[in-house]
Design a protein around this motif. Structure first.
Motif, PDB file in Angstrom:
ATOM      1  N   GLY A 125      20.176  42.725  46.079  1.00 51.21           N
ATOM      2  CA  GLY A 125      20.170  43.075  47.498  1.00 51.21           C
ATOM      3  C   GLY A 125      21.202  42.298  48.285  1.00 51.21           C
ATOM      4  N   LYS A 126      22.344  41.984  47.644  1.00 46.92           N
ATOM      5  CA  LYS A 126      23.362  41.156  48.293  1.00 46.92           C
ATOM      6  C   LYS A 126      24.757  41.750  48.139  1.00 46.92           C
ATOM      7  CE  LYS A 126      20.864  36.780  47.853  1.00 46.92           C
ATOM      8  NZ  LYS A 126      20.889  35.402  47.309  1.00 46.92           N
ATOM      9  N   ILE A 127      25.645  41.304  49.036  1.00 49.29           N
ATOM     10  CA  ILE A 127      27.072  41.626  48.958  1.00 49.29           C
ATOM     11  C   ILE A 127      27.803  40.341  48.592  1.00 49.29           C
ATOM     12  CG2 ILE A 127      29.111  42.420  50.222  1.00 49.29           C
ATOM     13  CD1 ILE A 127      27.133  43.863  52.130  1.00 49.29           C
ATOM     14  N   GLU A 128      28.656  40.416  47.594  1.00 49.47           N
ATOM     15  CA  GLU A 128      29.412  39.250  47.135  1.00 49.47           C
ATOM     16  C   GLU A 128      30.863  39.361  47.596  1.00 49.47           C
ATOM     17  OE1 GLU A 128      29.026  37.334  42.956  1.00 49.47           O
ATOM     18  OE2 GLU A 128      30.750  38.702  42.855  1.00 49.47           O
ATOM     19  N   ALA A 129      31.345  38.349  48.311  1.00 49.66           N
ATOM     20  CA  ALA A 129      32.739  38.307  48.769  1.00 49.66           C
ATOM     21  C   ALA A 129      33.489  37.265  47.949  1.00 49.66           C
ATOM     22  CB  ALA A 129      32.801  37.951  50.251  1.00 49.66           C
ATOM     23  N   THR A 130      34.639  37.659  47.399  1.00 50.05           N
ATOM     24  CA  THR A 130      35.410  36.768  46.523  1.00 50.05           C
ATOM     25  C   THR A 130      36.891  36.872  46.835  1.00 50.05           C
ATOM     26  OG1 THR A 130      33.813  37.221  44.748  1.00 50.05           O
ATOM     27  CG2 THR A 130      35.847  36.086  44.126  1.00 50.05           C
ATOM     28  N   ALA A 131      37.558  35.723  46.798  1.00 52.20           N
ATOM     29  CA  ALA A 131      39.026  35.690  46.912  1.00 52.20           C
ATOM     30  C   ALA A 131      39.549  34.649  45.941  1.00 52.20           C
ATOM     31  CB  ALA A 131      39.460  35.357  48.331  1.00 52.20           C
ATOM     32  N   THR A 132      40.699  34.942  45.331  1.00 51.82           N
ATOM     33  CA  THR A 132      41.313  33.996  44.398  1.00 51.82           C
ATOM     34  C   THR A 132      42.808  34.260  44.299  1.00 51.82           C
ATOM     35  OG1 THR A 132      41.321  33.191  42.108  1.00 51.82           O
ATOM     36  CG2 THR A 132      40.842  35.523  42.425  1.00 51.82           C
ATOM     37  N   CYS A 133      43.555  33.196  44.035  1.00 51.01           N
ATOM     38  CA  CYS A 133      44.991  33.337  43.771  1.00 51.01           C
ATOM     39  C   CYS A 133      45.279  33.090  42.287  1.00 51.01           C
ATOM     40  CB  CYS A 133      45.799  32.372  44.630  1.00 51.01           C
ATOM     41  SG  CYS A 133      45.466  30.637  44.260  1.00 51.01           S
ATOM     42  N   GLY A 134      44.225  32.867  41.516  1.00 49.20           N
ATOM     43  CA  GLY A 134      44.381  32.576  40.097  1.00 49.20           C
ATOM     44  C   GLY A 134      44.216  31.101  39.781  1.00 49.20           C
ATOM     45  N   HIS A 135      44.547  30.226  40.744  1.00 45.12           N
ATOM     46  CA  HIS A 135      44.404  28.783  40.517  1.00 45.12           C
ATOM     47  C   HIS A 135      43.063  28.277  41.037  1.00 45.12           C
ATOM     48  CE1 HIS A 135      45.755  24.727  39.657  1.00 45.12           C
ATOM     49  NE2 HIS A 135      45.334  24.362  40.853  1.00 45.12           N
TER      50      HIS A 135
END
Length: 358
Positions: free
Chosen positions: A171-181
């Motif tokens: 019942g959740k929304i997952e927010a993710t950001a990455t540049c690889g490092h």
């Protein structure tokens, strides 16, 4: 068209709309489209509004009195320049069909702004066959993770943005950001109709437009998405990300980690500031002695802090550590060993950071 508006609300709307207007454009796309009909006043701006080539459109509904229903298409820069210098609390905006200027009346002043034919303004895109979902707190979540996203010039362009993934079972929304490092991730209660990738430009616009709005609704169809609050609607083309990415694979398995350290962000970041060097990687050695002491060492110098945990030595780019302190506050740091990725955890979310050689 003839309408009466609160000056403060008009200026606030114009400031948001200006985010989408290309100031180099000398044509109709440098204007704001006013519509007064059905007891509602809306202001619309966009870049290539309604065109299939990735248009972005912002529509704001504002309070006011409709003295005469109709439309107007007024130069945005001229409107901003005029309205920001008006001291009166209310203005009366009037446009007569066929005229090349609109009049703005405030107290005893009568000012004029250039106009375009409202019939020539491209229609805003309409979302058909949409799927809707509510996402309270999503703007805060995007703001939390966006500092870790890659930039547009990054070789892997599908990392230049924020991924929103539906965790339906939870019942959740997952927010993710990455540049690889490094990677930042958080979750909020809610549900999306489908997973969504927001590119860097969309992320920055959305955070500015909806910075005061947490109660939002997201609608999507095959080509467009729409984010709405009570009086703001933003429409943009769906961006192409890599929705097959499994971010769980980038996270260390906490069950296999024995080294855990509780870090007080204020004292930790203050110590980092004192030994931060100006090099690109700002390498900083972290060494726990297993007796309650943590040594921080860089090319500039070294400092010691109190920190319980097993003896271990590792190194990171101090600039990332500074951002982590700012974004996360006090955190728990977990490492399998000195050469493995570190897992940072707080109630706000998690961060994964790759170590460097020192």
């Amino acid at each position: 068209m003839k309408i009466k508006l609160k000056t403060k609300e008009l200026n606030r709307a114009l400031n948001k709309l200006s985010l989408l207007i290309d100031k180099r454009d000398q044509g109709i796309m440098q204007s704001v489209f006013f519509n007064a009909a059905g007891g509602k006043i809306t202001l619309t701006a966009g870049d290539d509004v309604g065109l299939a080539s990735g248009s972005k459109t912002l529509t704001i509904t504002t309070s006011g009195d409709i003295l005469e229903a109709g439309d107007a298409c007024i130069d945005a820069l001229a409107m901003q320049k005029i309205c920001k210098n008006i001291e009166a609390t209310e203005v009366v905006l009037e446009y007569q069909e066929g005229e090349e200027v609109a009049t703005i009346e405030a107290n005893n002043l009568l000012l004029k702004a250039p106009c375009f034919n409202p019939l020539d303004y491209p229609p805003a895109p309409l979302l058909e066959n949409v799927r809707e979902a509510e996402a309270t707190g999503l703007i805060d979540a995007i703001n939390f993770v966006k500092v870790a996203m890659a930039k547009k010039k990054h070789a892997r362009k599908y990392l230049a943005g924020v991924y929103l993934k539906n965790k339906k079972e939870e019942g959740k929304i997952e927010a993710t950001a990455t540049c690889g490092h490094w990677l930042l991730q958080t979750q909020i209660v809610g549900e999306l109709a489908e997973d969504l990738f927001l590119n860097e430009e969309q992320v920055n616009l959305i955070c500015k437009i909806f910075k005061d709005n947490q109660e939002i609704k997201i609608s999507t169809n095959k080509t467009l998405f729409q984010i709405e609050s009570e009086n703001i609607s933003f429409v943009s083309k769906l961006s192409e990300g890599n929705m097959s990415i499994n971010f769980d694979e980038a996270k260390p398995n906490i069950l296999t980690i024995d080294n855990h350290y509780q870090i007080e962000a204020a004292s930790f970041s203050n110590a980092l500031l004192q030994i931060l060097d100006d090099s690109k990687y700002s390498g900083t050695l972290l060494e726990w002695d297993g007796q309650g002491n943590l040594k921080l060492e860089s090319k500039v110098g070294e400092l010691s802090l109190k920190s319980n945990g097993n003896a271990l030595k590792t190194a990171f780019n101090a600039k990332y550590l500074m951002i982590i302190c700012k974004q996360m506050g006090d955190f728990r740091m977990s490492l399998k060993d000195g050469t493995s990725p570190a897992l940072f955890e707080t109630q706000k979310g998690i961060c994964v950071l790759m170590p460097i050689r020192f």
